[in-house]
Design an enzyme around this catalytic site. Structure first.
Site, mmCIF file in Angstrom:
data_model
loop_
_atom_site.group_PDB
_atom_site.id
_atom_site.type_symbol
_atom_site.label_atom_id
_atom_site.label_comp_id
_atom_site.label_asym_id
_atom_site.label_seq_id
_atom_site.Cartn_x
_atom_site.Cartn_y
_atom_site.Cartn_z
ATOM 1 N N GLN A 1 0.823 -1.206 0.000
ATOM 2 C CA GLN A 1 0.000 0.000 0.000
ATOM 3 C C GLN A 1 0.864 1.265 0.000
ATOM 4 O OE1 GLN A 1 -2.837 -0.022 3.196
ATOM 5 N NE2 GLN A 1 -4.234 1.376 2.143
ATOM 6 N N HIS B 1 1.184 3.778 -3.545
ATOM 7 C CA HIS B 1 0.554 5.105 -3.508
ATOM 8 C C HIS B 1 1.452 6.209 -4.044
ATOM 9 C CE1 HIS B 1 -2.818 3.375 -1.457
ATOM 10 N NE2 HIS B 1 -3.399 4.546 -1.364
ATOM 11 N N LEU C 1 -5.740 -3.540 -10.781
ATOM 12 C CA LEU C 1 -5.152 -4.836 -10.416
ATOM 13 C C LEU C 1 -4.615 -4.815 -8.985
ATOM 14 C CD1 LEU C 1 -2.718 -6.944 -12.548
ATOM 15 C CD2 LEU C 1 -1.887 -6.096 -10.378
ATOM 16 N N TYR C 2 -4.096 -3.634 -8.591
ATOM 17 C CA TYR C 2 -3.434 -3.533 -7.286
ATOM 18 C C TYR C 2 -4.403 -3.298 -6.135
ATOM 19 C CZ TYR C 2 1.576 -3.860 -6.399
ATOM 20 O OH TYR C 2 2.830 -4.318 -6.093
ATOM 21 N N HIS D 1 -7.268 -5.595 -1.259
ATOM 22 C CA HIS D 1 -7.850 -5.519 0.085
ATOM 23 C C HIS D 1 -8.083 -6.858 0.774
ATOM 24 C CE1 HIS D 1 -8.256 -1.539 -1.658
ATOM 25 N NE2 HIS D 1 -8.140 -1.108 -0.426
ATOM 26 N N GLY E 1 0.715 -7.827 -13.797
ATOM 27 C CA GLY E 1 1.389 -6.942 -12.839
ATOM 28 C C GLY E 1 2.897 -6.996 -13.030
ATOM 29 N N SER F 1 5.188 -3.790 -13.322
ATOM 30 C CA SER F 1 6.128 -3.530 -12.223
ATOM 31 C C SER F 1 7.549 -3.422 -12.734
ATOM 32 C CB SER F 1 6.117 -4.663 -11.193
ATOM 33 O OG SER F 1 4.831 -4.882 -10.737
#
Ligand SMILES: *[C@@H]1O[C@H](CO)[C@@H](O)[C@H](O)[C@H]1NC(C)=O
Ligand SMILES: *[C@@H]1O[C@H](CO)[C@@H](O)[C@H](O)[C@H]1NC(C)=O
Ligand SMILES: *[C@@H]1O[C@H](CO)[C@@H](O)[C@H](O)[C@H]1NC(C)=O
Length: 612
Positions: free
Chosen positions: A227, A231, A410-411, A414, A550, A554
């Site tokens: 997280q 961000h 995708l990210y 939760h 991803g 990434s």
């Protein structure tokens, strides 16, 4: 020393190239002999299967195969542009020899993934043979990077290429354009006429009934790393729309230093390059909001919070969850520690130079830790992942990146969030920790960090969203619809995976398959985010499609960083060998151990062995 390393790496590039790219070489040679024109120039009125008269855009049916581009014609038919697809024919469905050989010789991504996540003895050997290992890492960087268009092609306001996608940096990029407007069904022509009701979908497919622990011992330290790290590049401008971002194109450590120059100025002490801090209970923390200029934080207006509980951080959201606040504090301490190290070798440098150079070192540390600790754990690869930017030097790799809207969706991980966090004798529920840093000041930062290490994260799968996170989940699904994302199978093909053939093939679970089939009607109509999470679990922390989409985003985001490019990646950029070595030896364990008050233990992205 560094010079000789990079020239070695380069030599090995050439030698190893023949080993790993041997198959590609054969394919290429064959294609030179047999290649036919990939461009199909006759358009397609008489395409078999296409209805003669349509009252909607014929591109809704996605007639063009193999990433061919569909263009609507005024007469309600279409043409496929097969340029660069290695296919030809009306619908780009006939492979050239190159494509045919590639398809038949190249192992499918699932096979490769299973190979890299098993056979640990084999990889233990490969990891110890530097020239082979470097060769494979180069292949990983380049093959993953190739899957991301650079420069970016699409954004969310047009279903065709525009210059906006490149020049208007407020847009998130798109790997696939939006579904054309006014199609018979939300995803084109397949599936029901409407999306499934979002509340029914969430209740049936997503809500946690009982906590499902992550099967690879992943802990909450990992969840908060994800997280905190993401961000810095997911800065969706929700006031304007989910297709827009306030952020830059990648890893810019704006989550630590602030996004705008005004924020960055406000957080600086003006002395020896350091950030502002204060001492609370004998520990160094970020400053109070009231003590800095020009910073605004996302404290909710309806919740009364005293001034001595409001902090100023690089990211306006990070004071609202204690785990994010913990990471913020550790990175501020690390920045100031790096400034001290730089000052030892450069006592003549001014505040500005120490600050700017420390920031470059911190970016390097973030990338190193992300690849070697975080992605290593996330992927569960037995191949040891390494951060070696020089491997991309002199190759086709492009040092430019744009964050994609699909990557942001995708990210949304939760399900990793556990129901409670047990901190030194007290259980905190998710809502006990919302908008509050209190657990950190009650128990001390060290105890809170140990709690994150010792608590299991949830499995990234269906039926594992904590009910209090319902609104977040609902928003991501609704935004995916607003952005008219294509379905999971379209994305599978875009990233060179075979499409799922059935709901059972997707989920591996008969009951879940039946529920999804009722909701969607057709496997090609399954929404992107829903498909990502509903995929049957695999060897990695995320299901396979997420790894294979991803991964490219990434790798591209990390290795395309300017510091990885040839003119930056050298000791002088980072204040000399001392600074360069801080990057090259960074790890998640060192980051915490050098910045905790009472020492560290078991710092890793997994709970220690024996934890229940
Ligand atoms: C399809 O397009 C071609 C070329 O643009 C055109 O000649 C033809 O009449 C169209 N067919 C139909 C059925 O509209
Ligand atoms: C970028 O696109 C958005 C959405 O269309 C628009 O509001 C904004 O003004 C554009 N920015 C620039 C610099 O053109
Ligand atoms: C709780 O914190 C106190 C004070 O830091 C410490 O002495 C004690 O060992 C901690 N207990 C646990 C269970 O971590």
């Amino acid at each position: 020393m560094v010079k000789s390393m990079s020239s070695d790496g380069h030599q090995e590039d050439k030698r190893g190239g023949r080993v790993v790219f041997g198959v590609a070489g054969v394919v290429l040679a064959a294609s030179l002999l047999f290649m036919r024109s990939p461009v199909q120039d006759t358009p397609t009125s008489s395409s078999p299967g296409a209805p003669a008269v349509l009252d909607y855009d014929p591109c809704c049916a996605y007639p063009c195969q193999n990433q061919g581009v569909c263009m609507r014609l005024p007469t309600n038919n279409y043409t496929c542009d097969c340029t660069g697809t290695d296919h030809y024919g009306t619908n780009c469905d006939i492979p050239t020899w190159t494509a045919w050989l590639k398809k038949n010789l190249k192992p499918d991504p699932e096979t490769i993934h299973n190979l890299i996540t098993s056979h640990s003895w084999f990889w233990a050997i490969i990891n110890r043979i530097p020239f082979l290992h470097k060769r494979i890492m180069t292949y990983v960087y380049l093959s993953r990077g190739d899957l991301v268009d650079s420069p970016p092609t699409y954004e969310s306001d047009h279903s065709y290429i525009t210059l906006n996608a490149y020049y208007n940096e407020s847009y998130y990029g798109r790997a696939l354009p939006p579904v054309p407007e006014h199609c018979p069904t939300p995803l084109g022509v397949k599936g029901h006429r409407e999306y499934p009701d979002v509340d029914t979908l969430i209740k049936k497919i997503f809500l946690r009934k009982q906590f499902i622990p992550e099967p690879h011992d992943t802990n909450i330290l990992f969840q908060y790393y994800a997280q905190h790290f993401t961000h810095q590049f997911f800065w969706t401008d929700y006031e304007k729309g989910p297709q827009l971002t306030k952020g830059n194109g990648g890893v810019d450590v704006s989550n630590i230093y602030g996004l705008k120059e005004q924020d960055r100025r406000g957080l600086r002490s003006g002395h020896r390059g350091k950030l502002l801090t204060q001492v609370i209970n004998g520990e160094e923390f970020p400053p109070y909001l009231k003590d800095v200029q020009g910073i605004s934080m996302d404290y909710p207006p309806h919740i009364p919070i005293p001034d001595d509980s409001k902090f100023a951080l690089g990211h306006p959201f990070f004071a609202l969850l204690p785990g994010l606040f913990a990471y913020s504090t550790i990175w501020v301490r690390e920045h100031n520690r790096v400034c001290d190290e730089l000052f030892k070798v450069h006592p003549d440098w001014d505040d500005e130079r120490l600050y700017q150079t420390a920031r470059l070192i911190i970016i390097g540390e973030v990338i190193k830790i992300t690849i070697e600790d975080y992605v290593q754990h996330l992927s569960q690869y037995n191949l040891r992942l390494t951060f070696e930017p020089h491997l991309t030097h002199g190759t086709r790799f492009q040092y430019h990146n744009r964050i994609h809207a699909e990557f942001n969706h995708l990210y949304h991980w939760h399900p990793l969030v556990s129901d409670t966090l047990h901190v030194n004798g007290t259980d905190y529920g998710i809502m006990d920790m919302a908008y509050s840093t209190a657990p950190i000041f009650k128990h001390g930062l060290d105890n809170f960090i140990h709690a994150m290490v010792n608590t299991r994260a949830g499995a990234l799968t269906t039926r594992n969203h904590a009910p209090v996170l319902y609104p977040v989940l609902k928003k991501v699904i609704e935004n995916g619809r607003r952005l008219r994302f294509q379905g999971i199978n379209a994305y599978r093909q875009r990233f060179e995976m075979r499409p799922f053939t059935s709901f059972q093939d997707l989920t591996g679970d008969a009951e879940l398959a039946a529920e999804l089939e009722e909701l969607y009607g057709d496997i090609d109509a399954v929404e992107y985010y829903v498909g990502l999470l509903a995929e049957r679990p695999g060897p990695s922390v995320t299901p396979l499609s997420m790894v294979n989409m991803g991964g490219p985003w990434s790798v591209k985001g990390l290795l395309a960083n300017p510091i990885c490019s040839p003119r930056y990646w050298k000791p002088s950029t980072f204040g000399g060998e001392e600074g360069f070595n801080i990057i090259k030896t960074a790890s998640i364990q060192k980051l915490f151990c050098l910045n905790m008050k009472n020492g560290c233990q078991n710092i890793a992205f997994t709970v220690p062995a024996g934890t229940p």
